[in-house]
Each structure stands twice: as structure tokens, then as C-alpha cells.
Design an enzyme around this catalytic site. Structure first.
Site, PDB file in Angstrom:
ATOM      1  N   GLU A  77       0.935  -1.401   0.069  1.00 12.26           N
ATOM      2  CA  GLU A  77      -0.318  -0.082   0.115  1.00 12.26           C
ATOM      3  C   GLU A  77       0.887   0.800  -0.042  1.00 12.26           C
ATOM      4  O   GLU A  77       2.019   1.085   0.153  1.00 12.26           O
ATOM      5  CB  GLU A  77      -1.197   0.107   1.033  1.00 12.26           C
ATOM      6  CG  GLU A  77      -0.278  -0.108   2.232  1.00 12.26           C
ATOM      7  CD  GLU A  77       0.692   0.063   3.049  1.00 12.26           C
ATOM      8  OE1 GLU A  77       0.270   1.780   2.670  1.00 12.26           O
ATOM      9  OE2 GLU A  77       1.523   0.100   3.779  1.00 12.26           O
ATOM     10  N   GLU A 133       4.768  -0.505   1.948  1.00  9.49           N
ATOM     11  CA  GLU A 133       4.657  -0.873  -0.002  1.00  9.49           C
ATOM     12  C   GLU A 133       4.762  -1.929  -0.582  1.00  9.49           C
ATOM     13  O   GLU A 133       5.330  -2.161  -1.870  1.00  9.49           O
ATOM     14  CB  GLU A 133       6.152  -0.165  -0.236  1.00  9.49           C
ATOM     15  CG  GLU A 133       6.210   1.716  -0.673  1.00  9.49           C
ATOM     16  CD  GLU A 133       8.310   2.442  -0.904  1.00  9.49           C
ATOM     17  OE1 GLU A 133       8.196   1.332  -1.120  1.00  9.49           O
ATOM     18  OE2 GLU A 133       8.261   3.326  -0.136  1.00  9.49           O
TER      19      GLU A 133
END
Length: 345
Positions: A172, A313
């Protein structure tokens, strides 16, 4: 449509003893490879074969912005989300570097970034809205938007699987998203809110106090405990899509690696909706965010790695990929102890 996404049968464990016996019979002392042996059996069960393999892993990074950042819950402005999305698209983020090391394709999804990204090439455009509302004063999204985002995450993931992805890593990007994650964890674990709040991207003590006050205000606004209602009251579009991605993996019979606290909060939503989907999940690493420990306890889950990570991430999920491949190799490629003994005679 939602009923279709959540209609997931329990993992067929009828051959578990067979797979376990194969792993136990390899040329090694019993349980000598610990958690890797557990992964071997899990992957064999998921792929329904004694020779599981991972040949096309893919990382899906879902990006979104949060109205809560306007109340000062984040150490950085929301505009940084766009900058980091551009870094990911340019192949210059930490996730890209790790993906190159472990051989994983990276795709970036605009779930709800508060900027027009329609001109970005090589991006999956699935924006629900320009960021969520400020959950400290109003629902983050409507129930309809929450369902729309869940379904979008499911469709994107199912499409990746149809195109050959046989392992999905989830990541994310969204400034401030540790705040909705804390609210979600508190309601769905459940746990006291203060035990779920951490510094996120790096708050000062004063900033952390402000974050706690804003989240307490948000929590007092709604007593929601139903997973979909919690998502709509407090969540983010990227969180909703990650939850949908978890469900899509389980429905397709594909293993999914869950990254840190944000992705785990999204997984918590998915698993409160469909508990049996947990059989398809691998939790990559123990985030230093306190809410992650709360999730692991609530789900009786153990992350594979403990490296003091807290970036997001999908970086932790990527680092777990070689361990998944190692699990496949144990059951698929290692000689049996009997073969070794026979050769020695």
C-alpha cells in the site's frame, strides 16, 4: 456481486496428512527446517499438488489518500502520496528495489489518491474518489463506496491471476493510513484503541499525542463493529481494495502474502468477513507498529520475518517471497531420506 466474492469454501485438507508425510520423509531430521516445512505443506494444500511451484509472483500496491490527514494525524502532507506513487511507477521506490532482487513484477493501483493521475502510464486506474472524508467528523466513505472498492480490489487481483500470477504480494501507499488502520484494528480485533496506535511514518511525541486525540474523536463518532460498517466509517479505499484482493486470492486458490500493519488491517476486514480465507494467507513480517501485534494475536497468526520494518509499499511481503519459494522447493525437489539411505547401501 459481493456475495460472489465472499463465497469462499474452506481449504480442502483431505490430503494434509499425505503432504505432511512427504515433507517429514525428506532427507533431513524431522522439523529441521521449521516454518519452511509449514509453508511447504500450506502451498501443497493451496495448489493441490505434491510439486507446488511459484513462477510468476506479482506485487499489487494500492494507493489512496485519507481525509484524516487534514486533522494532523500524519507527519507528512498528503501530497507525498502522489510523489511516492510516481517513484513506484518510475521504478525508484524501495519496493521496486526489493522486487528486482526477488524477481517480482510490480503493479500500482490508484484506489483513491487525491489527485488526477489519469495521465500516469503503466498504472491501474481504479479510483473510487479523491481520497476519503475526514473520519474524525464523518464516515470515511459510504457503504456503497466500501463495497465498490472491495469488488474493485477483487477484480484487479482476479485479473492478475487469470494472466498467470501464481503468488500475490500486497502493498500500500497512502500518507496517514496508519490512522484508519488503528481504528479498524481496534474495532475488529477488538482491542483498546490506544494499544493500536503507533508513530506511523515518524511522529514526534507531540504529533503522536495529536494523532491519538484525533483518533479518539473519530472512534467516539461511531460504535460500528460490523466489518463493512467499520470499513465505511474509518477505512481507506486502498485498504478496502486490499481486503478485496485477499478474498479474491482465496477464491482463486492462490497464496497471498500480507505486508505490514496496513495490509494486515485490510486482511483483518477480509477475514472477519470470510474467516476461512486465512488458510491462503502468509503474514510476511512483524511490523514495529503496535497494532500489528494486536492483529497477529487476534488471528492467532505468526509472521515469517522480524526485521523491524515499518515502511509499507509491500517491502516486507517481497522479502518473504524467497521463503515461499523455498517451501515449494522442499516438497518438490528434495530427495527423500529413504532414497538417500538406499543410495548409501
Amino acid at each position: 456481486m459481493l456475495n460472489d466474492l465472499i463465497s469462499i469454501p474452506a481449504l480442502d485438507r483431505s490430503e494434509q496428512s499425505k503432504f505432511q508425510a512427504i515433507v517429514d520423509g525428506k532427507a533431513k531430521p524431522p522439523q529441521a527446517l521449521g516454518r519452511i516445512e509449514e509453508l511447504a505443506v500450506q502451498l501443497a494444500l493451496i495448489q493441490k499438488t505434491t510439486t507446488p511451484q511459484i513462477t510468476q509472483p506479482e506485487l499489487l500496491v494500492f494507493a489512496g489518500d485519507h481525509g484524516l490527514t487534514r486533522s494532523g494525524v500524519a507527519a507528512f502532507p498528503a501530497a507525498v502520496t502522489v510523489s511516492m506513487v510516481d517513484s513506484l511507477l518510475a521504478g525508484k521506490a524501495s519496493a521496486n528495489a526489493f522486487a528486482g532482487v526477488v524477481g517480482v513484477k510490480v503493479r500500482v493501483v490508484d484506489a483513491g489518491v487525491a489527485a488526477d493521475l489519469s495521465d500516469r502510464q503503466d498504472m491501474i486506474h481504479a479510483k473510487i474518489a479523491m481520497g476519503t472524508a475526514d473520519a474524525s467528523v464523518a464516515p470515511a466513505m459510504t457503504r456503497e463506496q466500501a463495497v465498490e472498492a472491495l469488488l474493485a480490489g477483487g477484480r484487479i487481483t482476479a485479473d492478475a491471476i487469470r494472466k498467470g500470477a501464481d503468488l500475490i504480494c500486497l502493498g500500500e501507499m497512502g500518507i496517514g493510513n496508519s490512522s484508519p488502520a488503528a481504528l479498524i484494528i481496534s474495532r475488529l480485533a477488538p482491542a483498546p484503541l490506544e494499544t493500536c496506535i503507533g508513530p506511523g511514518a515518524g511522529h514526534s511525541p507531540e504529533g503522536l499525542d495529536r494523532k491519538k486525540a484525533v483518533l479518539a474523536k473519530a472512534a467516539a463518532r461511531s460504535d460500528a463493529t460490523d466489518p463493512l460498517e467499520v470499513l465505511s466509517q474509518f477505512g481507506g479505499y486502498e485498504i478496502a481494495m486490499i481486503a478485496g484482493a485477499v478474498l479474491a486470492c482465496a477464491k482463486a486458490g492462490v497464496a497471498v502474502i500480507i505486508d505490514g500493519v496496513i495490509c494486515s488491517a485490510a486482511a483483518l476486514i477480509a477475514l472477519r468477513l470470510v474467516p476461512q480465507a486465512q488458510d491462503y494467507c502468509v503474514f510476511a513480517h512483524a511490523s514495529v507498529e503496535p497494532g500489528h501485534r494486536v492483529i497477529m494475536q487476534a488471528l492467532d497468526a505468526r509472521p515469517l520475518l522480524d526485521l523491524d520494518l515499518r515502511l509499507g509499499e509491500g517491502t516486507g511481503a517481497l522479502l518473504a517471497v524467497p521463503l515461499i519459494k523455498a517451501g515449494c522447493a522442499i516438497i518438490s525437489e528434495v530427495a527423500s531420506l529413504q532414497d538417500v539411505l538406499d543410495a548409501a547401501q
